[in-house]
Enzyme design. Structure first.
Site, PDB file in Angstrom:
ATOM      1  N   THR A 126       0.821  -1.211   0.000  1.00  0.00           N
ATOM      2  CA  THR A 126       0.000   0.000   0.000  1.00  0.00           C
ATOM      3  C   THR A 126       0.854   1.260   0.000  1.00  0.00           C
ATOM      4  O   THR A 126       1.973   1.273   0.536  1.00  0.00           O
ATOM      5  CB  THR A 126      -0.903  -0.015   1.256  1.00  0.00           C
ATOM      6  OG1 THR A 126      -1.487   1.272   1.436  1.00  0.00           O
ATOM      7  CG2 THR A 126      -0.124  -0.337   2.529  1.00  0.00           C
ATOM      8  N   ASP A 127       0.295   2.345  -0.545  1.00  0.00           N
ATOM      9  CA  ASP A 127       1.001   3.639  -0.503  1.00  0.00           C
ATOM     10  C   ASP A 127       1.115   4.172   0.925  1.00  0.00           C
ATOM     11  O   ASP A 127       1.922   5.069   1.195  1.00  0.00           O
ATOM     12  CB  ASP A 127       0.312   4.671  -1.417  1.00  0.00           C
ATOM     13  CG  ASP A 127      -1.135   4.973  -1.050  1.00  0.00           C
ATOM     14  OD1 ASP A 127      -1.674   4.337  -0.112  1.00  0.00           O
ATOM     15  OD2 ASP A 127      -1.741   5.856  -1.699  1.00  0.00           O
ATOM     16  N   GLU A 128       0.309   3.621   1.846  1.00  0.00           N
ATOM     17  CA  GLU A 128       0.345   4.144   3.219  1.00  0.00           C
ATOM     18  C   GLU A 128       1.690   3.911   3.901  1.00  0.00           C
ATOM     19  O   GLU A 128       1.986   4.560   4.903  1.00  0.00           O
ATOM     20  CB  GLU A 128      -0.758   3.497   4.073  1.00  0.00           C
ATOM     21  CG  GLU A 128      -2.136   3.822   3.554  1.00  0.00           C
ATOM     22  CD  GLU A 128      -3.229   3.738   4.613  1.00  0.00           C
ATOM     23  OE1 GLU A 128      -4.380   3.647   4.221  1.00  0.00           O
ATOM     24  OE2 GLU A 128      -2.927   3.777   5.810  1.00  0.00           O
ATOM     25  N   TYR A 151      -1.578  -0.187  11.194  1.00  0.00           N
ATOM     26  CA  TYR A 151      -1.790  -0.899   9.923  1.00  0.00           C
ATOM     27  C   TYR A 151      -0.625  -0.651   8.972  1.00  0.00           C
ATOM     28  O   TYR A 151      -0.007  -1.607   8.461  1.00  0.00           O
ATOM     29  CB  TYR A 151      -3.104  -0.442   9.262  1.00  0.00           C
ATOM     30  CG  TYR A 151      -3.172  -0.787   7.787  1.00  0.00           C
ATOM     31  CD1 TYR A 151      -3.312  -2.105   7.361  1.00  0.00           C
ATOM     32  CD2 TYR A 151      -3.071   0.202   6.797  1.00  0.00           C
ATOM     33  CE1 TYR A 151      -3.357  -2.436   6.004  1.00  0.00           C
ATOM     34  CE2 TYR A 151      -3.112  -0.112   5.445  1.00  0.00           C
ATOM     35  CZ  TYR A 151      -3.251  -1.432   5.057  1.00  0.00           C
ATOM     36  OH  TYR A 151      -3.279  -1.754   3.714  1.00  0.00           O
ATOM     37  N   LYS A 155       2.296  -3.220   7.396  1.00  0.00           N
ATOM     38  CA  LYS A 155       2.512  -3.455   5.960  1.00  0.00           C
ATOM     39  C   LYS A 155       3.953  -3.091   5.573  1.00  0.00           C
ATOM     40  O   LYS A 155       4.585  -3.786   4.769  1.00  0.00           O
ATOM     41  CB  LYS A 155       1.523  -2.629   5.125  1.00  0.00           C
ATOM     42  CG  LYS A 155       0.077  -3.049   5.241  1.00  0.00           C
ATOM     43  CD  LYS A 155      -0.231  -4.434   4.681  1.00  0.00           C
ATOM     44  CE  LYS A 155      -0.182  -4.503   3.174  1.00  0.00           C
ATOM     45  NZ  LYS A 155      -0.626  -5.842   2.680  1.00  0.00           N
TER      46      LYS A 155
HETATM   47  P1  NAD Z   1     -10.019  -7.000   2.830  1.00  0.00           P
HETATM   48  O1  NAD Z   1      -9.989  -6.685   4.278  1.00  0.00           O
HETATM   49  O2  NAD Z   1     -11.262  -6.715   2.054  1.00  0.00           O
HETATM   50  O3  NAD Z   1      -9.691  -8.559   2.614  1.00  0.00           O
HETATM   51  C1  NAD Z   1      -8.687  -9.230   3.316  1.00  0.00           C
HETATM   52  C2  NAD Z   1      -8.878 -10.729   3.097  1.00  0.00           C
HETATM   53  O4  NAD Z   1      -7.798 -11.401   3.764  1.00  0.00           O
HETATM   54  C3  NAD Z   1     -10.178 -11.283   3.690  1.00  0.00           C
HETATM   55  O5  NAD Z   1     -10.778 -12.180   2.788  1.00  0.00           O
HETATM   56  C4  NAD Z   1      -9.722 -12.022   4.953  1.00  0.00           C
HETATM   57  O6  NAD Z   1     -10.561 -13.108   5.301  1.00  0.00           O
HETATM   58  C5  NAD Z   1      -8.324 -12.472   4.531  1.00  0.00           C
HETATM   59  N1  NAD Z   1      -7.432 -12.685   5.695  1.00  0.00           N
HETATM   60  C6  NAD Z   1      -7.199 -11.843   6.738  1.00  0.00           C
HETATM   61  N2  NAD Z   1      -6.329 -12.404   7.597  1.00  0.00           N
HETATM   62  C7  NAD Z   1      -5.991 -13.611   7.084  1.00  0.00           C
HETATM   63  C8  NAD Z   1      -5.113 -14.643   7.509  1.00  0.00           C
HETATM   64  N3  NAD Z   1      -4.435 -14.560   8.654  1.00  0.00           N
HETATM   65  N4  NAD Z   1      -4.976 -15.731   6.724  1.00  0.00           N
HETATM   66  C9  NAD Z   1      -5.664 -15.858   5.552  1.00  0.00           C
HETATM   67  N5  NAD Z   1      -6.538 -14.912   5.132  1.00  0.00           N
HETATM   68  C10 NAD Z   1      -6.688 -13.794   5.881  1.00  0.00           C
HETATM   69  O7  NAD Z   1      -8.765  -6.271   2.203  1.00  0.00           O
HETATM   70  P2  NAD Z   1      -8.588  -5.573   0.778  1.00  0.00           P
HETATM   71  O8  NAD Z   1      -9.046  -4.166   0.849  1.00  0.00           O
HETATM   72  O9  NAD Z   1      -9.111  -6.478  -0.262  1.00  0.00           O
HETATM   73  O10 NAD Z   1      -6.981  -5.538   0.695  1.00  0.00           O
HETATM   74  C11 NAD Z   1      -6.260  -6.655   0.167  1.00  0.00           C
HETATM   75  C12 NAD Z   1      -4.780  -6.342   0.235  1.00  0.00           C
HETATM   76  O11 NAD Z   1      -4.500  -5.169  -0.527  1.00  0.00           O
HETATM   77  C13 NAD Z   1      -4.264  -6.062   1.638  1.00  0.00           C
HETATM   78  O12 NAD Z   1      -3.003  -6.647   1.759  1.00  0.00           O
HETATM   79  C14 NAD Z   1      -4.167  -4.545   1.709  1.00  0.00           C
HETATM   80  O13 NAD Z   1      -3.142  -4.145   2.588  1.00  0.00           O
HETATM   81  C15 NAD Z   1      -3.807  -4.208   0.276  1.00  0.00           C
HETATM   82  N6  NAD Z   1      -4.234  -2.893  -0.217  1.00  0.00           N
HETATM   83  C16 NAD Z   1      -5.520  -2.476  -0.057  1.00  0.00           C
HETATM   84  C17 NAD Z   1      -5.918  -1.251  -0.599  1.00  0.00           C
HETATM   85  C18 NAD Z   1      -7.342  -0.756  -0.482  1.00  0.00           C
HETATM   86  O14 NAD Z   1      -7.633   0.375  -0.877  1.00  0.00           O
HETATM   87  N7  NAD Z   1      -8.279  -1.540   0.019  1.00  0.00           N
HETATM   88  C19 NAD Z   1      -4.975  -0.452  -1.274  1.00  0.00           C
HETATM   89  C20 NAD Z   1      -3.658  -0.918  -1.405  1.00  0.00           C
HETATM   90  C21 NAD Z   1      -3.303  -2.142  -0.883  1.00  0.00           C
HETATM   91  O1  DAU Z   2      -4.087   4.004   0.580  1.00  0.00           O
HETATM   92  C1  DAU Z   2      -4.337   2.637   0.534  1.00  0.00           C
HETATM   93  C2  DAU Z   2      -5.122   2.224   1.770  1.00  0.00           C
HETATM   94  O2  DAU Z   2      -6.443   2.734   1.599  1.00  0.00           O
HETATM   95  C3  DAU Z   2      -5.144   0.723   2.007  1.00  0.00           C
HETATM   96  O3  DAU Z   2      -3.851   0.283   2.270  1.00  0.00           O
HETATM   97  C4  DAU Z   2      -6.064   0.370   3.192  1.00  0.00           C
HETATM   98  O4  DAU Z   2      -6.165  -1.040   3.314  1.00  0.00           O
HETATM   99  C5  DAU Z   2      -7.439   0.948   2.914  1.00  0.00           C
HETATM  100  O5  DAU Z   2      -8.289   0.708   4.026  1.00  0.00           O
HETATM  101  C6  DAU Z   2      -7.338   2.451   2.648  1.00  0.00           C
HETATM  102  O6  DAU Z   2      -6.937   3.168   3.854  1.00  0.00           O
HETATM  103  P1  DAU Z   2      -7.595   4.578   4.240  1.00  0.00           P
HETATM  104  O7  DAU Z   2      -7.446   4.789   5.685  1.00  0.00           O
HETATM  105  O8  DAU Z   2      -7.130   5.649   3.329  1.00  0.00           O
HETATM  106  O9  DAU Z   2      -9.128   4.250   3.825  1.00  0.00           O
HETATM  107  P2  DAU Z   2     -10.511   4.500   4.578  1.00  0.00           P
HETATM  108  O10 DAU Z   2     -11.588   4.039   3.638  1.00  0.00           O
HETATM  109  O11 DAU Z   2     -10.551   3.985   5.963  1.00  0.00           O
HETATM  110  O12 DAU Z   2     -10.557   6.096   4.655  1.00  0.00           O
HETATM  111  C7  DAU Z   2     -10.427   6.916   3.508  1.00  0.00           C
HETATM  112  C8  DAU Z   2     -10.470   8.373   3.969  1.00  0.00           C
HETATM  113  O13 DAU Z   2     -11.787   8.669   4.471  1.00  0.00           O
HETATM  114  C9  DAU Z   2      -9.510   8.674   5.100  1.00  0.00           C
HETATM  115  O14 DAU Z   2      -8.996   9.983   4.942  1.00  0.00           O
HETATM  116  C10 DAU Z   2     -10.392   8.613   6.356  1.00  0.00           C
HETATM  117  C11 DAU Z   2     -11.723   9.081   5.841  1.00  0.00           C
HETATM  118  N1  DAU Z   2     -12.906   8.496   6.519  1.00  0.00           N
HETATM  119  C12 DAU Z   2     -12.968   7.125   6.609  1.00  0.00           C
HETATM  120  C13 DAU Z   2     -14.038   6.522   7.221  1.00  0.00           C
HETATM  121  C14 DAU Z   2     -14.121   5.015   7.352  1.00  0.00           C
HETATM  122  C15 DAU Z   2     -13.921   9.310   7.020  1.00  0.00           C
HETATM  123  O15 DAU Z   2     -13.865  10.546   6.904  1.00  0.00           O
HETATM  124  N2  DAU Z   2     -14.986   8.707   7.624  1.00  0.00           N
HETATM  125  C16 DAU Z   2     -15.091   7.348   7.764  1.00  0.00           C
HETATM  126  O16 DAU Z   2     -16.093   6.859   8.352  1.00  0.00           O
END
Ligand code: NAD
Ligand code: DAU
Length: 336
Positions: A126-128, A151, A155
């Site tokens: 992730t970019d985070e 988090y 990562k």
């Molecule tokens: P998500 O929370 O929707 O899904 C995570 C999945 O992993 C779930 O199906 C869960 O059951 C499984 N899981 C969790 N712990 C586990 C374990 N110990 N063993 C096996 N399975 C397990 O997450 P997502 O948003 O789909 O993100 C997927 C990946 O992409 C993550 O690694 C996250 O860090 C990365 N990522 C997410 C975003 C985003 O915007 N959502 C952006 C960049 C990177």
């Molecule tokens: O940047 C990539 C990341 O994006 C991934 O690595 C993470 O897994 C994914 O959860 C996401 O992280 P963020 O913290 O950026 O996403 P989130 O959806 O939680 O929040 C997006 C923005 O919205 C952030 O600035 C917080 C704000 N927010 C979020 C929630 C849940 C609110 O203002 N209100 C809310 O209720």
């Protein structure tokens, strides 16, 4: 690339990746290892339940014995590690699962992949991990890591292990770092699906702080396409940033969602800010464009409209989630 092990394939991005790969590439086989935590949902891939090209294994990436047996017998060409605890707010409430799954779990599966000589291991990061930007500048692949939440720290730690396996053992690994995804099957604790589903339910939408934090949004299909390109053409030992070229302030997205759902701006409720809330993320994706020819296709307005349509058509999917365990989390988070 015929036999692929995906971890976390029942989550948001993993399930979109499995669907895309099975629909797009003839003759591949995907095994999906997922622990089915609160975020994993078998319904996300129900359409492939009986497919000869797909197998589901319920299991945890922290379970060394299970992971070793699976990889030893699997003859995989590639492991793509999506499995993680992914929600920043939950990591603030309790970091422990983030440390064990995102760090120790990654090392467990990485080590098994190396031991049984899987030709490539891809870490979906992730970019985070880069921390927070001021009003200017972009994250490049050489921006120093400066994670600010439990988090992102977990990562970043996993990224360091994946990097170390390449440098120490010469094991072929690639790390991708993507910005904020949106699209179908995203768990409704995250910003966009939470706001869409709350708006559809006539509930207030809780905006943190002043609402001016900026994220760089990418449609999940563009992320998945980029991951596939990296799997096919990426160079081991490299990091690839994946971004949407789409910076938006949260408050602007909140207003856009309410407009598209036909609800008033007065549904925005400004609430207490997230501790350590990163101000701005923005990805420089020049490397993946130049070296691998990979660019996002969705524009944000169309992507948001089609995402809202998906949530309107799939109310049973998210209503079931919102009335279950998630409800307790939401109560803890907002004191409601
Ligand atoms: P998500 O929370 O929707 O899904 C995570 C999945 O992993 C779930 O199906 C869960 O059951 C499984 N899981 C969790 N712990 C586990 C374990 N110990 N063993 C096996 N399975 C397990 O997450 P997502 O948003 O789909 O993100 C997927 C990946 O992409 C993550 O690694 C996250 O860090 C990365 N990522 C997410 C975003 C985003 O915007 N959502 C952006 C960049 C990177
Ligand atoms: O940047 C990539 C990341 O994006 C991934 O690595 C993470 O897994 C994914 O959860 C996401 O992280 P963020 O913290 O950026 O996403 P989130 O959806 O939680 O929040 C997006 C923005 O919205 C952030 O600035 C917080 C704000 N927010 C979020 C929630 C849940 C609110 O203002 N209100 C809310 O209720």
């Amino acid at each position: 690339m015929k036999r692929i092990l995906v971890t976390g394939g029942c989550g948001f991005i993993g399930s979109n990746f499995v669907r895309m790969a099975l629909n797009k590439i003839k003759g591949i086989h995907i095994t999906n290892l997922d622990a089915l935590t609160y975020a994993g949902n078998l319904k996300n891939l129900i359409d492939f339940k009986d497919s000869a090209n797909y197998a589901f294994v319920k299991g945890d990436i922290r379970d060394g014995k299970l992971v070793s047996t699976l990889i030893k017998d699997g003859r995989f060409d590639l492991v793509v590690n999506f499995a993680a605890e992914s929600h920043v707010d939950r990591s603030i409430l309790d970091p422990s699962d983030f440390i064990s799954t995102n760090i120790a779990g990654t090392q467990t599966i990485l080590n098994a992949a190396m031991t049984f000589q899987v030709p490539l291991f891809m870490q979906v990061s992730t970019d985070e991990v880069y921390g927070s930007l001021g009003p200017d500048g972009y994250f490049t692949e050489i921006t120093p890591l400066a994670p600010n939440s439990p988090y992102s720290a977990s990562k970043a730690s996993a990224d360091m292990l994946v990097r170390a396996y390449f440098h120490t053992y010469n094991y072929p690994t690639i790390i991708t770092r993507c910005s904020n995804n949106y699209g179908p099957y995203q768990f409704p604790e995250k910003f966009i699906p939470l706001f869409v589903t709350n708006a559809l339910e006539n509930k207030p939408v809780p905006l943190y702080g002043d609402g001016k934090n900026v994220r760089d949004w990418i449609h999940v299909e563009d992320h998945c396409e980029a991951l596939w390109t990296v799997a096919e053409k990426g160079k081991p030992g490299e990091v690839y940033n994946i971004g949407g070229n789409c910076e938006r302030a949260n408050v602007d997205i909140a207003r856009e969602i309410l407009r598209l759902v036909g609800k008033p701006d007065s549904m925005i409720q400004f609430v207490k800010d997230r501790p350590g809330h990163d101000r701005r993320y923005a990805i420089d994706n020049a490397k993946i464009i130049k070296e691998l020819g990979c660019k996002p296709k969705w524009n944000f307005t169309d992507g948001l409209k089609s995402t809202i349509e998906w949530y309107k058509k799939n109310t049973a999917w998210w209503q079931e989630i919102k009335s279950g365990e998630y409800k307790n989390y939401y109560a803890k988070q907002y004191g409601k």
